[in-house]
Design an enzyme around this catalytic site. Structure first.
Site, PDB file in Angstrom:
ATOM      1  N   CYS A   1      17.957 -17.140 -32.546  1.00 43.78           N
ATOM      2  CA  CYS A   1      18.476 -18.091 -33.526  1.00 43.78           C
ATOM      3  C   CYS A   1      17.741 -19.427 -33.343  1.00 43.78           C
ATOM      4  O   CYS A   1      17.000 -19.606 -32.369  1.00 43.78           O
ATOM      5  CB  CYS A   1      19.984 -18.263 -33.339  1.00 43.78           C
TER       6      CYS A   1
ATOM      7  N   HIS B   1      24.497 -17.646 -25.455  1.00 44.99           N
ATOM      8  CA  HIS B   1      23.647 -16.579 -25.981  1.00 44.99           C
ATOM      9  C   HIS B   1      22.834 -15.995 -24.839  1.00 44.99           C
ATOM     10  O   HIS B   1      22.505 -16.697 -23.867  1.00 44.99           O
ATOM     11  CB  HIS B   1      22.708 -17.123 -27.057  1.00 44.99           C
TER      12      HIS B   1
ATOM     13  N   GLU C   1      19.721 -15.329 -24.533  1.00 41.24           N
ATOM     14  CA  GLU C   1      18.475 -16.041 -24.268  1.00 41.24           C
ATOM     15  C   GLU C   1      18.704 -17.286 -23.420  1.00 41.24           C
ATOM     16  O   GLU C   1      17.989 -17.535 -22.445  1.00 41.24           O
ATOM     17  CB  GLU C   1      17.781 -16.472 -25.574  1.00 41.24           C
TER      18      GLU C   1
ATOM     19  N   CYS D   1      18.320 -21.040 -29.834  1.00 38.00           N
ATOM     20  CA  CYS D   1      17.589 -20.365 -28.753  1.00 38.00           C
ATOM     21  C   CYS D   1      16.084 -20.568 -28.885  1.00 38.00           C
ATOM     22  O   CYS D   1      15.395 -20.742 -27.880  1.00 38.00           O
ATOM     23  CB  CYS D   1      17.938 -18.880 -28.738  1.00 38.00           C
TER      24      CYS D   1
END
Length: 150
Positions: free
Chosen positions: A84, A54, A56, A87
């Site tokens: 999410c 991801h 992040e 993260c």
């Protein structure tokens, strides 16, 4: 640089990710004291064949490498979508000072929705939260991406 400038960089990363066929999410880590951008990333899940790639997490990893430290105590994270739960937990472990994000994510978010990671008693660090930055732009970017895929 202003917050909107940092979000503009996050949107650049999101748009680049979308152009690569990734879900268009971008993230920027900024050293608060200097305003220096330490890291920037867009999603790389498909390219890396990695469900944890991801934006992040990639930005946090790169910022940690740039500083030579696992904790990003005086750093801020700008991301185009509410993180999410995975993260959000990483943001807590990294000790991010402030989290700025664009669109909320009622289905997969972990900050305002879902697990609400920072509100759990087991959460060791809660960053200052600033959601809704350029929310309509972030939401439209995602809607356009998924509309084109259907």
């Amino acid at each position: 640089m202003a917050k909107t400038d940092y979000m503009a960089l996050a949107f650049e990363e999101a748009e680049a990710a979308g152009a690569r066929g990734e879900v268009p999410i971008g993230a920027i880590v900024v050293e608060a004291a200097t305003g220096r951008v330490l890291a920037r990333a867009g999603n790389e899940v498909e390219a890396a064949h990695d469900p944890t790639a991801h934006a992040e997490l990639l930005a946090l990893r790169r910022a940690g490498a740039a500083l030579g430290a696992p904790r990003l105590v005086d750093c801020d994270l700008y991301v185009t979508l509410e993180p999410c739960p995975m993260c959000a937990a990483a943001i807590s472990f990294a000790r991010i000072r402030r989290l700025y994000y664009g669109a909320t994510d009622p289905k997969g978010g972990g900050v305002e929705h879902g697990a609400r990671v920072f509100e759990q008693p087991t959460c060791h660090h809660k960053p200052e939260l600033y959601g809704g930055l350029q929310e309509s732009r972030a939401g439209e970017l995602l809607k356009s991406f998924f509309r084109a895929r259907r």
